[in-house]
Design an enzyme around this catalytic site. Structure first.
Site, mmCIF file in Angstrom:
data_model
loop_
_atom_site.group_PDB
_atom_site.id
_atom_site.type_symbol
_atom_site.label_atom_id
_atom_site.label_comp_id
_atom_site.label_asym_id
_atom_site.label_seq_id
_atom_site.Cartn_x
_atom_site.Cartn_y
_atom_site.Cartn_z
ATOM 1 N N HIS A 155 44.097 41.986 44.586
ATOM 2 C CA HIS A 155 43.834 41.037 43.476
ATOM 3 C C HIS A 155 43.880 39.615 44.039
ATOM 4 O O HIS A 155 44.945 39.072 44.295
ATOM 5 C CB HIS A 155 44.891 41.202 42.382
ATOM 6 N N HIS A 183 41.687 35.554 44.013
ATOM 7 C CA HIS A 183 40.627 34.662 43.535
ATOM 8 C C HIS A 183 40.142 33.816 44.700
ATOM 9 O O HIS A 183 40.937 33.059 45.279
ATOM 10 C CB HIS A 183 41.156 33.733 42.432
ATOM 11 N N LEU A 184 38.855 33.939 45.038
ATOM 12 C CA LEU A 184 38.292 33.113 46.120
ATOM 13 C C LEU A 184 37.532 31.911 45.574
ATOM 14 O O LEU A 184 37.212 31.006 46.331
ATOM 15 C CB LEU A 184 37.327 33.933 46.978
ATOM 16 N N ARG A 185 37.191 31.953 44.273
ATOM 17 C CA ARG A 185 36.281 30.959 43.675
ATOM 18 C C ARG A 185 34.915 31.043 44.371
ATOM 19 O O ARG A 185 34.576 32.077 44.923
ATOM 20 C CB ARG A 185 36.839 29.520 43.747
ATOM 21 N N ASN A 239 36.203 35.931 37.824
ATOM 22 C CA ASN A 239 36.220 34.862 36.807
ATOM 23 C C ASN A 239 35.660 33.549 37.349
ATOM 24 O O ASN A 239 36.298 32.513 37.323
ATOM 25 C CB ASN A 239 37.626 34.674 36.211
ATOM 26 N N LYS A 255 37.149 44.174 35.580
ATOM 27 C CA LYS A 255 38.313 43.382 35.164
ATOM 28 C C LYS A 255 38.223 43.065 33.677
ATOM 29 O O LYS A 255 37.206 42.547 33.195
ATOM 30 C CB LYS A 255 38.361 42.081 35.973
ATOM 31 N N HIS A 260 44.204 42.215 32.710
ATOM 32 C CA HIS A 260 45.099 41.082 32.480
ATOM 33 C C HIS A 260 45.788 41.407 31.157
ATOM 34 O O HIS A 260 45.211 41.219 30.085
ATOM 35 C CB HIS A 260 44.337 39.753 32.412
ATOM 36 N N HIS A 299 49.224 42.015 38.047
ATOM 37 C CA HIS A 299 50.297 41.011 38.120
ATOM 38 C C HIS A 299 51.359 41.204 37.033
ATOM 39 O O HIS A 299 51.555 40.330 36.180
ATOM 40 C CB HIS A 299 49.752 39.577 38.090
ATOM 41 N N LEU A 322 49.706 32.534 35.152
ATOM 42 C CA LEU A 322 49.679 33.432 33.996
ATOM 43 C C LEU A 322 49.467 34.866 34.450
ATOM 44 O O LEU A 322 48.612 35.089 35.316
ATOM 45 C CB LEU A 322 48.560 33.011 33.029
ATOM 46 N N ASP A 377 47.231 37.709 43.474
ATOM 47 C CA ASP A 377 46.720 36.796 42.443
ATOM 48 C C ASP A 377 46.657 35.369 42.986
ATOM 49 O O ASP A 377 46.788 34.405 42.216
ATOM 50 C CB ASP A 377 47.558 36.849 41.158
ATOM 51 N N HIS A 414 43.730 26.079 42.773
ATOM 52 C CA HIS A 414 43.294 24.961 41.926
ATOM 53 C C HIS A 414 43.588 23.726 42.754
ATOM 54 O O HIS A 414 44.648 23.664 43.407
ATOM 55 C CB HIS A 414 44.104 24.900 40.623
ATOM 56 N N ALA A 470 46.649 27.019 35.502
ATOM 57 C CA ALA A 470 47.502 28.170 35.846
ATOM 58 C C ALA A 470 47.012 28.812 37.132
ATOM 59 O O ALA A 470 45.835 29.128 37.258
ATOM 60 C CB ALA A 470 47.457 29.192 34.719
HETATM 61 O O1 DOR Z 1 47.623 32.118 36.999
HETATM 62 C C1 DOR Z 1 46.519 32.636 36.947
HETATM 63 N N1 DOR Z 1 45.446 32.071 37.556
HETATM 64 N N2 DOR Z 1 46.362 33.777 36.261
HETATM 65 C C2 DOR Z 1 45.167 34.294 36.041
HETATM 66 O O2 DOR Z 1 45.097 35.301 35.385
HETATM 67 C C3 DOR Z 1 43.934 33.644 36.535
HETATM 68 C C4 DOR Z 1 44.211 32.779 37.680
HETATM 69 C C5 DOR Z 1 43.085 31.816 38.011
HETATM 70 O O3 DOR Z 1 41.920 32.264 38.041
HETATM 71 O O4 DOR Z 1 43.346 30.648 38.268
HETATM 72 ZN ZN ZN Z 2 44.164 36.878 38.828
#
Ligand code: DOR
Ligand code: ZN
Length: 365
Positions: A27, A29-31, A55, A120, A157, A195, A240, A268, A272, A284
């Site tokens: 799990h 996130h690479l953006r 996402n 997801k 989630h 998570h 989150l 996770d 950011h 988050a």
């Molecule tokens: O803290 C989080 N950040 N929880 C998530 O479910 C998404 C993630 C994000 O994409 O930044």
């Molecule tokens: Zn996530």
């Protein structure tokens, strides 16, 4: 490292080392776009296989999107300055973002694609970039039926989004009002509760058959809500589902280090830009990809269970997804490492990692 401590060695100088199969991150996130040079380099240095969260804006909703996103990741992989071995072993696995309009045919194509590992589910409004998530789960029955039929796991989630529900209760409420019914309605559907943050979620997963599993992040093993809130708000601990009270942290540590294959690594890691977190309305997400393994080692060693790290980090997730165990190894050493205060990120920006500037007791050899 095996379940015995045979690969846990004391060198002459009393420094402990562990060698384990290189881990996967189930799990992350690479953006996209300008974020990828940083996130791909960090992910590929730390992990072999990763499950890339969908996402993006706009989200990854079908196989065409997933193929295009994966090729952008692999294009960047070619350009980043990391060891060629890491490039060879890196294997991003994709996910589709479930929406109100995802069809059973989208699921069939995903299952047949060979690159989509899972779907997801974000309840609409639950977290970052979840506006396109599902608004009415009971209207998605045909999609869950198709996932069950084609053996495509559902990654959840697990939080309710009703504004009146306290943020600290949202995971438990999701289990009580939704998940408990879903597992009965779709008895063959493979589910990962992503998570997990509460003892309630751990108990739920333990009460189910082996087709229900959970990922656990480093922050939920190492921290609780006091770390986030006492002595001033610490935005880099904000993610989150939100950190919960210490008793929940202790249950998570307990199950993660228990050797039960239902619980496995999912960072996770969610970048950011620093300014977007240190903000009156901070985003988050905790960024942990480059230091995830020393973070997990620190958590496991804190309860005297370092020998259980390999199962959690390098075996149980692969087993759940029906994939082979990696052949490569990585060695960690019980020697202090200072976490960088930031990494460069996107154009002229930076990203602050979890525990920025702190010293961890475990590092890469
Ligand atoms: O803290 C989080 N950040 N929880 C998530 O479910 C998404 C993630 C994000 O994409 O930044
Ligand atoms: Zn996530």
């Amino acid at each position: 490292m095996t379940q015995s401590t045979s690969n846990l060695t004391n060198t002459n100088t009393e420094v402990r080392e562990i060698t384990l199969t290189r881990p996967d991150d189930w799990h992350i996130h690479l953006r996209d776009g300008e974020a990828l040079p940083t996130t791909v380099a960090h992910a590929a240095t730390s992990f072999n296989r990763i499950i890339c969260m969908p996402n993006l804006v706009p989200p990854v909703v079908n196989v065409k999107d997933a193929i295009a996103y994966r090729s952008r990741i692999l294009q960047v992989l070619e350009q980043v300055d990391i060891k060629s071995d890491y490039k060879t072993s890196f294997n991003p696995r994709m996910t589709l973002y479930l929406t109100d309009t995802t069809s059973a045919d989208d699921i069939k194509q995903a299952a047949e694609s060979g690159i989509v590992q899972a779907v997801k589910l974000y309840p609409a409004g639950a977290t970052t970039n979840s506006a396109d998530g599902v608004t009415n789960l009971s209207a998605r029955t045909d999609v869950f039926d198709a996932m069950q039929k084609y053996g495509l796991p559902l990654l959840i989630h697990g939080e309710v989004t009703e504004t009146h529900v306290d943020i600290f209760d949202r995971e438990k409420q999701f289990i009580d009002t939704t998940l408990t019914h879903m597992v009965k309605q779709f008895p063959e559907l493979k589910i990962v509760v992503e998570h997990i943050t509460t003892g309630d979620a751990a108990d739920f997963v333990l009460s189910q058959s082996e087709r229900v599993a959970a990922t656990i992040t480093p922050q939920h093993l190492l921290f609780n809500r006091n770390h986030l809130l006492v002595g001033g708000i610490k935005p880099h601990f904000y993610c989150l589902p939100i950190l919960k009270r210490r008793q929940h942290q202790e249950v998570l540590l307990d199950v993660a280090t228990s050797g039960n294959p239902k619980f496995f690594l999912g960072t996770d890691s969610a970048p950011h830009a620093t300014h977007a977190k240190e903000n009156a309305c901070g985003c988050a997400g905790c960024y942990s990809a480059p230091i995830a393994l020393p973070l997990y080692a620190t958590a496991f060693d804190s309860v005297g269970k370092i020998e259980r790290l390999e199962g959690f980090a390098s075996q149980f997730g692969a087993k759940f997804y029906g994939l082979p165990i990696n052949k490569e190894k990585v060695t960690l050493v019980n020697r202090p490492m200072q976490i960088p205060t930031s990494y460069s990120y996107m154009q002229q920006q930076d990203v602050t990692p979890l525990m920025a500037g702190d010293t961890l007791p475990w590092s890469f050899k």
